[in-house]
Design a protein around this motif. Structure first.
Motif, PDB file in Angstrom:
ATOM      1  N   TRP A 150       1.007  -0.969   0.139  1.00 24.05           N
ATOM      2  CA  TRP A 150       0.312  -0.514   0.120  1.00 24.05           C
ATOM      3  C   TRP A 150       0.579   1.592  -0.121  1.00 24.05           C
ATOM      4  N   SER A 151       0.138   2.358  -0.890  1.00 21.62           N
ATOM      5  CA  SER A 151       2.032   2.864  -1.202  1.00 21.62           C
ATOM      6  C   SER A 151       1.348   4.113   0.011  1.00 21.62           C
ATOM      7  N   PHE A 152       0.208   4.284   1.104  1.00 20.63           N
ATOM      8  CA  PHE A 152       0.112   5.163   2.331  1.00 20.63           C
ATOM      9  C   PHE A 152       1.068   4.730   3.126  1.00 20.63           C
ATOM     10  N   ASN A 153       1.278   3.711   3.297  1.00 27.60           N
ATOM     11  CA  ASN A 153       1.710   3.032   4.400  1.00 27.60           C
ATOM     12  C   ASN A 153       3.574   2.550   3.490  1.00 27.60           C
ATOM     13  N   VAL A 154       4.893   2.555   2.466  1.00 30.60           N
ATOM     14  CA  VAL A 154       4.894   3.160   2.108  1.00 30.60           C
ATOM     15  C   VAL A 154       6.026   4.377   2.599  1.00 30.60           C
ATOM     16  N   LEU A 155       5.068   5.238   2.342  1.00 31.31           N
ATOM     17  CA  LEU A 155       5.347   6.825   2.938  1.00 31.31           C
ATOM     18  C   LEU A 155       5.509   6.931   4.779  1.00 31.31           C
ATOM     19  N   THR A 197       2.362  -0.363  14.136  1.00 28.32           N
ATOM     20  CA  THR A 197       1.860   0.617  13.193  1.00 28.32           C
ATOM     21  C   THR A 197       1.087  -0.152  11.603  1.00 28.32           C
ATOM     22  N   VAL A 198       1.823  -0.372  10.955  1.00 32.66           N
ATOM     23  CA  VAL A 198       1.509  -0.958   9.460  1.00 32.66           C
ATOM     24  C   VAL A 198       1.261  -2.180   9.308  1.00 32.66           C
ATOM     25  N   GLY A 199       2.112  -2.935  10.304  1.00 36.15           N
ATOM     26  CA  GLY A 199       1.376  -4.836  10.763  1.00 36.15           C
ATOM     27  C   GLY A 199      -0.595  -4.108  10.991  1.00 36.15           C
ATOM     28  N   LEU A 200      -0.986  -3.124  11.595  1.00 32.57           N
ATOM     29  CA  LEU A 200      -1.904  -3.736  11.928  1.00 32.57           C
ATOM     30  C   LEU A 200      -2.952  -2.627  10.678  1.00 32.57           C
ATOM     31  N   PHE A 201      -2.712  -1.852   9.671  1.00 33.75           N
ATOM     32  CA  PHE A 201      -3.619  -1.498   8.563  1.00 33.75           C
ATOM     33  C   PHE A 201      -3.739  -2.496   7.855  1.00 33.75           C
ATOM     34  N   TYR A 202      -2.692  -3.108   7.916  1.00 37.04           N
ATOM     35  CA  TYR A 202      -2.491  -4.297   6.792  1.00 37.04           C
ATOM     36  C   TYR A 202      -3.113  -5.803   7.050  1.00 37.04           C
ATOM     37  N   MET A 203      -3.010  -6.316   8.452  1.00 33.36           N
ATOM     38  CA  MET A 203      -3.881  -6.664   9.611  1.00 33.36           C
ATOM     39  C   MET A 203      -5.074  -6.512   9.376  1.00 33.36           C
ATOM     40  N   VAL A 204      -5.724  -5.861   9.412  1.00 37.01           N
ATOM     41  CA  VAL A 204      -6.839  -4.708   9.447  1.00 37.01           C
ATOM     42  C   VAL A 204      -8.018  -5.541   8.028  1.00 37.01           C
ATOM     43  N   GLY A 205      -6.862  -5.005   6.918  1.00 38.50           N
ATOM     44  CA  GLY A 205      -7.277  -4.451   5.876  1.00 38.50           C
ATOM     45  C   GLY A 205      -7.516  -5.794   4.927  1.00 38.50           C
TER      46      GLY A 205
END
Length: 287
Positions: A150-155, A197-205
């Motif tokens: 995800w581009s947002f998570n990369v940034l 933080t990023v892991g949580l975003f990915y996990m929820v997705g």
């Protein structure tokens, strides 16, 4: 510093507002949980609204877990969430770290591409054709690979890496460390907050995976939990009673299905809340 009465009153006001907001957010969950655990006769007696049930029954949950499709969908969703999040974190880290280095050739162009893909995408049909041509249709990988980064998570991760002291990298290079060793032994251990933080975003997705499942998967045996829950919620009373015991009403089954799909993520969040907050703050300091 001694705080005045106005400051204390302001703090109390903030606490009251936050408590009210939290209560408003909690009430829907309590309602769904209450209905799922309450005998349907009591639900009807109270006009359909239950927050704290007087008597508790687990019939709806027993009936749901007696269905093979629920157990199977749980396994699919857990696989997607665990494996998908691991792949996401690895690829995102490998992309964010080079972009955080200011001496990377073509860095500006690469950052533009990342931001561009965050704002625009190829569209549903071209994406479907790519997934089809790569042989991912009717595969669990069709719910993982298309959103591997995800581009947002990369940034966010790139911005966090940029906050790390440059002296650490220079010292490691003087000791003969290569970039992969610097990344694995210095950057990653220091980046736990942003990783969580990023892991949580990915996990929820991944846990809430729905759109890609209905787009790329037609085999019911490969449907994740959210698709199965959708099917349960859309079933009419007559259709549902063909498959389950008549003593478990549709509304109770629906609420139980929602709880089953929501509770795992709710239970995970408190354990990483500290890292989540810190990672969001540090990851947004620099752009």
């Amino acid at each position: 510093m001694v705080r005045g009465k106005k400051d204390k009153l302001f703090d109390y006001l903030i606490y009251i507002i936050l408590a009210l907001v939290g209560l408003v957010a909690l009430l829907p969950l309590l309602f769904v949980l209450g209905v799922s655990l309450t005998p349907f006769g009591e639900v009807l007696k109270n006009g359909g609204y239950i927050l704290i049930p007087e008597s508790i029954t687990f019939d709806a949950y027993k009936q749901l877990f007696s269905q093979e499709k629920i157990i199977n969908s749980f396994g699919i969703t857990i696989f997607i969430t665990v494996i998908g999040t691991i792949i996401n974190l690895i690829l995102t880290t490998l992309m964010a770290y080079p972009l955080s280095r200011k001496n990377l050739p073509g860095r500006g162009i690469l950052l533009f591409i990342v931001v561009f893909t965050m704002l625009f995408n190829g569209g549903i049909i071209p994406t479907y054709l790519i997934v089809k041509e790569t042989g991912l249709i009717n595969s669990v990988w069709s719910m993982i690979i298309p959103n591997a980064i995800w581009s947002f998570n990369v940034l966010i991760m790139k911005s966090f890496f940029e906050t790390l002291p440059e002296e650490l990298f220079e010292s490691a290079r003087l000791d003969g460390a290569k970039e992969f060793r610097i990344l694995s032994q210095i950057v990653v251990p220091l980046s736990l907050p942003v990783m969580m933080t990023v892991g949580l975003f990915y996990m929820v997705g991944h846990w809430n995976e729905f759109f890609q499942a209905i787009m790329y998967v037609t085999d019911p045996n490969l449907h994740p939990l959210q698709v199965v829950v959708r099917d349960i919620l859309m079933q009419s009373q007559d259709q549902l009673q063909e498959n389950v015991d008549n003593m478990v009403p549709t509304a109770t089954m629906q609420m139980a299905a929602v709880i089953i799909a929501s509770i795992p993520i709710i239970l995970v969040y408190p354990f990483i809340q500290k890292h989540f907050t810190k990672g969001m703050l540090l990851g947004s300091v620099k752009g």
